[in-house]
Structures are given as structure tokens and as C-alpha cells.
Design an enzyme around this catalytic site. Structure first.
Site, mmCIF file in Angstrom:
data_model
loop_
_atom_site.group_PDB
_atom_site.id
_atom_site.type_symbol
_atom_site.label_atom_id
_atom_site.label_comp_id
_atom_site.label_asym_id
_atom_site.label_seq_id
_atom_site.Cartn_x
_atom_site.Cartn_y
_atom_site.Cartn_z
ATOM 1 N N PRO B 112 -14.524 16.135 -79.486
ATOM 2 C CA PRO B 112 -15.029 16.233 -78.105
ATOM 3 C C PRO B 112 -15.889 17.462 -77.830
ATOM 4 C CG PRO B 112 -12.704 16.798 -78.189
ATOM 5 C CD PRO B 112 -13.069 16.313 -79.564
ATOM 6 N N LYS B 113 -15.834 18.453 -78.705
ATOM 7 C CA LYS B 113 -16.575 19.670 -78.412
ATOM 8 C C LYS B 113 -17.736 19.902 -79.365
ATOM 9 C CE LYS B 113 -12.831 21.671 -75.945
ATOM 10 N NZ LYS B 113 -11.908 22.750 -75.709
ATOM 11 N N ASN B 114 -18.171 18.850 -80.015
ATOM 12 C CA ASN B 114 -19.262 19.003 -80.954
ATOM 13 C C ASN B 114 -20.605 18.831 -80.244
ATOM 14 O OD1 ASN B 114 -21.274 17.194 -82.688
ATOM 15 N ND2 ASN B 114 -20.301 18.687 -84.019
#
Lengths: 332, 344
Positions: B112-114
């Protein structure tokens, strides 16, 4: 005012040095290759630790220099590792490493400048992208200005355009987001304030409101968070501390309580984690120690709040001239 | 850092054993003698990277190359160079963009944080429905367009998963801004704030939705608009007085767009709340209430110098109280605030 650090905890200098030295020996760990794409930044973080701990030669400089130079691509930029595509983030880490190792002359500044300038864009607004695919962010505005300052080619960038982009990212709480409209976040505050310092436009900042927002990041436990209602994290000792330092409001954070928090996140085997009890990594070790250096924790080299490099290196390169951009009224 | 559990990894047939790949000789990562940074791999990843380097070296454009990039990205989406190659492949192969979006959505929950995943999404969506085409229909029609409806659904799920995901909110701002989905955004923001009144990202988004891409310095709020926001904020302060976001939002908003309403409208409302038995204790204990008073008095004193003396006196007392009791961790800041009152 001199800070007194009332804590029993000690900074485990030798252990952290060993931790850094052992980073490239952990080859049996999957996480080692999963971070291949940012290897150069990992080395930069490790070097900052060693330099601030006054053990700059704990890693082989010539080996590092060769490796970094091998990360430069035909377009003049640097990738995160050999044969990785260029990106501003890794170009920055590479240049910072070469600067710290007194090897800036080993790279053609004009080639690097050309790469950075190629990332300027006018759409959707004047700003700098991280790479040729168009992601824009206040981090990249800062990095572009910083990289060019190493080669004294800043004036080839549309500085006033970039300044307007950063100004657009300033929010109602005085903070800055990743792009205009984006939520204020301490890391983006650092890059925005540092960018404005380099551009000589710190007058844009709402100094009082922003300083108060930054001071508000300190939680009763002494640690700092990155935005309201989030958890404390060691790395904010740097992102928050550096911005406050540039704003000349460093003393608004209780240094002793912050230091206790950072020290409590140390792994007794070496390295610092994001918070006590978690696994240490080189990123948090770097920004934890840099955060301690900012508040003048004893035994550490002084760190420049714009470049996150030893002050002595920054001065030697004549890069401390950003300080003359600080509004005069701030020093009163 | 995510650590792959190798026991959970699917058993995949080695590429060296696949007929399809017989024509390729994999290129090993040349670490060199006494390399600074020898990289370790699991065998599977090592093999994937070897074949990938080989096809990249000859600039192969093919479905198998595309499939290979998917496998590498699914292991390690942070590997920027692989994304570059995939983007080129998707374009040159004229791949089905909707299917590509499907694939991106599938792996997004793992990462989710890429940055790259979100950025890739952005380029796919603009290719699926050019913003210039979207301009010619109404917002209602835009919202129901399958491409945008899907994005809003995806974003809803991502934000549900992590309501403060910086990347998700940033992408959302891009989507709303690019396709002018302002009206529905106000509704969404309200839902998010009601779900968690402490979600600072949602409050930031409220301002974003209200501003709707206008230049802040050119926006002045009509009294009705400002009053309505004050009411909204007060209702949400009631839910949790010791919560930074609504206080920061309303003082910031009014300072920028209707400064006098800080003391003509906000002040009486919060004082009323502080006098209300149900909220008195909580209001007295929260630094944000007192801090708001300081901001309000500062504006009021600046606009009405005749009230300055009394307001400064009151402000000084507030600073003392904050520094010594209510908000000791920030005492240095409150002491500064007190000193700066003297120099007004």
C-alpha cells in the site's frame, strides 16, 4: 541555552559502528536484496552515522567511491544500484556520499546538472520530477536545488518557479505537504523549508505557525510524530528537528526527553529502530543519530540541518551560504 | 521491510525448465571481485532477475517479458528499473489497459505504500479516459463513468484499510482534481470525518474539497459559508475536544479566508461550549481550546487595538497555565508565546 541530558541510557557508539560495517554482510537475508534498488541511499545513511559518531574511516572510502561511480548512468543521473535507472533520490545520495568522501571532483558536475535540469517540468505546473516518468513532490524540489548547489549550477534551474510550487504546498496549519493540497507531513516540511533556505525564500514560511506545528509533534513520551494523531517514530527526530533548526526554534523541542526516546529505541546489538522494541535498520539509525546531533547530544559531530551532512564538510565546500538567507529578524 | 515467508511462496517451475525460455541465457548480476555490495538472492528471485536482465539487454518486447516483469514486481515493487521496462512494454504491446489496472489493483493490497504502484495507476487512468474528454460531461456523469467509479471504489477500499495512507490520499487528490469530482468529495470527506474525527488526513481533505483548486489567496468566504464550517467544526469538537485536527482546521481556515470571524463567530461558540456542563471539564483540559483562544485574541487585538491591553493580559495567563499545567511538554513554546505578547 545549553542542553543537559538527564538520562542513564548511553549512545552505543561501538555497536552502531559495527552495525553499519556489517550491513553488507547480511547476504543471507531476503530484505538485503529487496532493498537493492536503494543501496546507494543505504550507504549514504551509513556514512552519516559513521561521520557523526566520529568514525568516518570505519568503511573503506575508495571502495564506496568506486561503487557509487558505477551507479552513474549515461543520462548523468545515478541509480540506486549498478544498472538501475536514474532517479533524483539516488543521484542525491550519490552526490552526498562523494561530497563527504571529498570526491566530488571524480564526477562531472555538468553531466549531473544536465540530468537534474532534464527533470524540470512545466506541466501541471513548474516543478521538478523525481524521474522521467513525471512524479512530482516537494522532496524533488529540494533535491534539485541541493544537488545543483554542490556544483554551483543552481541558477540554471527555474528557481522562482520551483519556489512557487513549494509555496503552493503550504497548508492552513503552516505545514507543507508532498504537493499542493497534500496533508502536512514532517518530512515534507523539512524538504520544503530546506528548499526555501537554498532558494533564499524563507520569507515565505509562516515561521510562528509552522514552528508551533513542529513543536506540537513532540508527544508526552518525548518522541516525535510526523503529523497529528500518528505514532512517535525515531526518524522524526531529524525531519522535525532539522526544520526547527533552520527556523531557529530548535529549543522548542525538549531535547532531553527526545534523546531519552531515541536512546531507548537502540538495539543493544547495534542500530536504532523506529521505536523501542522494534527491529533496527540503517535508515532509523541515521536519522536517530542525526536528530541527536541536532540537539547537541554529547560526542557527536555537528550536522548541517539543510544537507544532513557533517557541518565541517558543508563548510569546507562553501555550502553553508544558505545561512545568510535566513531572515535577519529571526536571529533576534 | 517486508520479509517474504518462503514457505508461503508458491512453488513455481523454474524458468530454466520451461520450453518457452530455452532461447534465453540469463545474465547473472556481476558483483565483481571484492564488491562493495554483493547482493544475496533467493534462488527463485535470482533466476527471475537473470532472465529479466537478459531480455532487457536486447530490448525484447513480448508477452513473456511482460509476464516476467509482473513476477519481479510482485516480489519487489520497489525495483524502479523493472517498472520502467514494464511501462514501455505495456505501451508497445498495446496491452489492455483495463486488465493492467486489474493487475495493479491485485498487488496493491500487498504494497500500500509503494510510490510506483500509485504512479503507474495514474498513467493508466489518464490513458483509459483522457481528462480533456471528461470535461465535456457533467460531474454526475463523470462519477458514474466506469473508469472513475472503479478508481473511487479502489480508493475507498485503500483508505478503509489504512485511513491515513499518505499515498492513497495523494492519489485521491490527483483524481478528484484532474476529473473535477468536487461535489462528491465533500460527501466522502464528511463520511471519513464521521468515521474517525481524529483523522487529520480527512480534515486536510475537507479543506482541499472546499478550495477546489482555487488559489487560496484569492478566496474569501462569505459569512454563511464560514458560519457553516464553524458549526461543523464545533459539532465535531464535541465528539473529542482533545483532538488537534478540527481546531487546526477552523483556525487555519478563518485566518486565511475570514479572519474577523475568528472573534465574531468562533469565539462565542467555543466559549459557549466551554461553559456547557457536558463539555466543560474536557474543554478546560485540552491545550487546543486554549491555543485557539490565543490565536483568536491575537487577531482581535490586531484588528481592535483598543481591546489589546485586556486581551494580552488574558493571553499571558493562558500561556502560563499551558506551560505549567495543561501542556507541559510544550512549555518552551508557550513561554515563547508569552514573551512575544510583550513585544506586540
Amino acid at each position: 541555552m545549553a542542553e543537559t541530558f538527564a538520562t542513564d541510557a548511553k549512545l552505543l557508539v561501538d555497536k552502531h559502528v559495527e552495525f553499519i560495517q556489517n550491513l553488507d554482510k547480511k547476504q543471507d537475508r531476503l530484505e538485503y536484496w529487496m532493498t537493492e534498488h536503494l543501496r546507494v541511499s543505504g550507504i549514504y545513511w551509513g556514512l552519516v552515522v559513521l561521520f557523526l559518531l566520529r568514525r568516518p574511516h570505519a568503511l573503506d572510502h575508495e571502495q564506496i567511491i568506486s561503487y557509487v561511480l558505477s551507479c552513474q548512468n549515461a543520462d548523468g543521473g545515478f541509480g540506486g544500484h549498478t544498472n538501475h535507472d536514474s532517479h533524483l533520490l539516488y543521484t542525491m545520495s550519490s552526490v552526498q556520499i562523494l561530497a563527504m568522501l571529498n570526491a566530488l571532483d571524480r564526477v562531472d558536475g555538468l553531466r549531473v546538472t544536465k540530468y537534474v535540469l532534464s527533470l524540470q517540468t512545466k506541466s501541471p505546473m513548474t516543478t521538478v520530477c523525481g524521474d522521467k516518468w513525471g512524479e512530482h513532490d516537494t522532496r524533488f524540489a529540494f533535491i534539485a536545488l541541493a544537488i545543483l548547489s554542490f556544483f554551483n549550477t543552481q541558477d540554471q534551474l527555474d528557481v522562482s518557479g520551483v519556489v512557487e510550487y513549494v509555496r503552493g504546498a503550504m497548508n492552513y496549519d503552516g505545514g507543507f505537504g508532498s504537493k499542493p493540497g497534500g496533508e502536512s507531513h514532517a518530512a515534507q516540511v523539512y524538504t520544503s523549508v530546506a528548499a526555501l533556505a537554498l532558494a533564499g525564500r524563507l520569507d515565505i514560511v509562516d515561521r510562528d505557525r509552522l514552528s508551533s506545528w513542529l513543536a506540537e509533534r513532540q508527544l508526552p513520551c518525548g518522541g516525535l510524530n510526523g503529523r497529528p494523531q500518528k505514532l512517535e517514530d525515531v526518524c522524526y527526530a531529524w525531519w522535525v528537528g532539522s526544520a526547527l533548526d533552520i527556523l531557529q526554534r530548535r529549543h522548542w523541542i525538549q531535547a532531553s526527553k527526545l534523546a531519552s526516546f531515541v536512546l531507548s529505541a537502540q538495539d543493544e546489538k547495534g542500530g536504532i529502530a523506529d521505536r523501542p522494541g522494534d527491529v533496527a535498520d540503517v535508515y532509523h539509525t541515521c536519522f536517530g543519530i542525526a536528530g541527536l546531533a541536532l540537539v547537541r547530544y554529547p560526542g557527536l559531530e555537528e550536522v548541517d540541518p539543510v544537507y544532513c551532512m557533517p557541518r565541517s564538510v558543508v563548510e569546507q565546500l562553501g555550502l553553508d551560504k544558505w545561512q545568510s538567507n535566513v531572515p535577519e529578524s529571526w536571529s533576534q | 521491510m517486508r520479509i517474504e515467508d518462503s514457505e508461503q511462496a508458491e512453488e513455481a517451475v523454474s524458468l530454466a525448465q520451461q520450453a518457452e525460455w530455452q532461447d534465453i541465457t540469463p545474465i547473472e548480476q556481476d558483483e565483481g571481485e571484492g564488491s562493495m555490495c554483493p547482493i544475496a538472492y533467493t534462488d527463485e528471485y535470482r533466476e527471475l532477475m537473470g532472465y529479466l536482465r537478459a531480455v532487457m539487454a536486447v530490448g525484447e518486447v513480448s508477452e513473456r517479458a511482460l509476464a516476467l516483469t509482473a513476477r519481479v514486481i510482485e516480489e519487489n515493487p520497489g525495483h524502479y528499473t523493472v517498472w520502467v521496462y514494464r511501462k514501455r512494454l505495456v505501451e508497445e504491446l498495446e496491452s489492455d489497459i483495463a486488465k493492467e489496472l486489474d493487475w495493479v489493483s491485485e498487488i496493491s493490497s500487498k504494497f500500500p505504500k509503494n510510490y510506483q504502484l500509485w504512479h503507474h495507476r495514474e498513467s493508466l487512468v489518464t490513458r483509459l479516459w483522457a481528462p480533456s474528454n471528461a470535461q465535456s460531461v457533467s460531474e454526475d456523469q463523470r462519477v458514474t463513468n466506469p473508469v472513475l467509479r472503479r478508481e473511487l471504489q479502489f480508493l475507498g477500499a485503500a483508505i478503509d484499510e489504512d485511513s491515513k495512507n499518505f499515498h492513497a490520499w495523494s492519489y485521491r487528490q490527483w483524481l478528484i482534481s484532474t476529473y473535477a469530482l468536487w461535489t462528491q468529495e465533500l460527501v466522502f470527506v464528511d463520511t471519513m470525518i464521521n468515521q474517525d474525527v481524529r483523522n487529520n488526513s480527512a480534515w486536510n481533505q475537507r479543506y482541499f474539497a472546499i478550495l477546489a483548486n482555487r488559489d487560496p489567496s484569492a478566496v474569501h468566504f462569505e459569512a454563511d459559508m464560514a458560519k457553516s464550517e464553524i458549526e461543523y467544526v464545533v459539532e465535531h469538537i464535541k465528539l473529542a475536544p482533545n483532538n488537534d485536527s478540527p481546531w487546526s482546521y477552523v483556525t487555519g481556515l478563518l485566518l486565511r479566508h475570514a479572519p474577523s470571524m475568528l472573534y465574531t463567530d468562533l469565539l462565542p461558540r467555543i466559549k459557549q461550549l466551554a461553559a456547557d456542563n457536558a463539555y466543560q471539564a474536557a474543554m478546560t483540559l485540552t491545550p487546543f481550546y486554549w491555543s485557539a483562544l490565543l490565536d483568536i485574541y491575537e487577531q482581535q487585538a490586531a484588528d481592535h487595538p483598543d481591546t489589546k491591553k485586556q486581551l494580552v493580559e488574558e493571553s499571558r495567563a493562558i500561556c502560563d497555565q499551558l506551560a505549567s499545567e495543561t501542556d507541559i511538554i510544550h512549555c518552551r513554546y508557550w513561554n515563547f508565546r508569552k514573551t512575544s505578547l510583550d513585544t506586540c
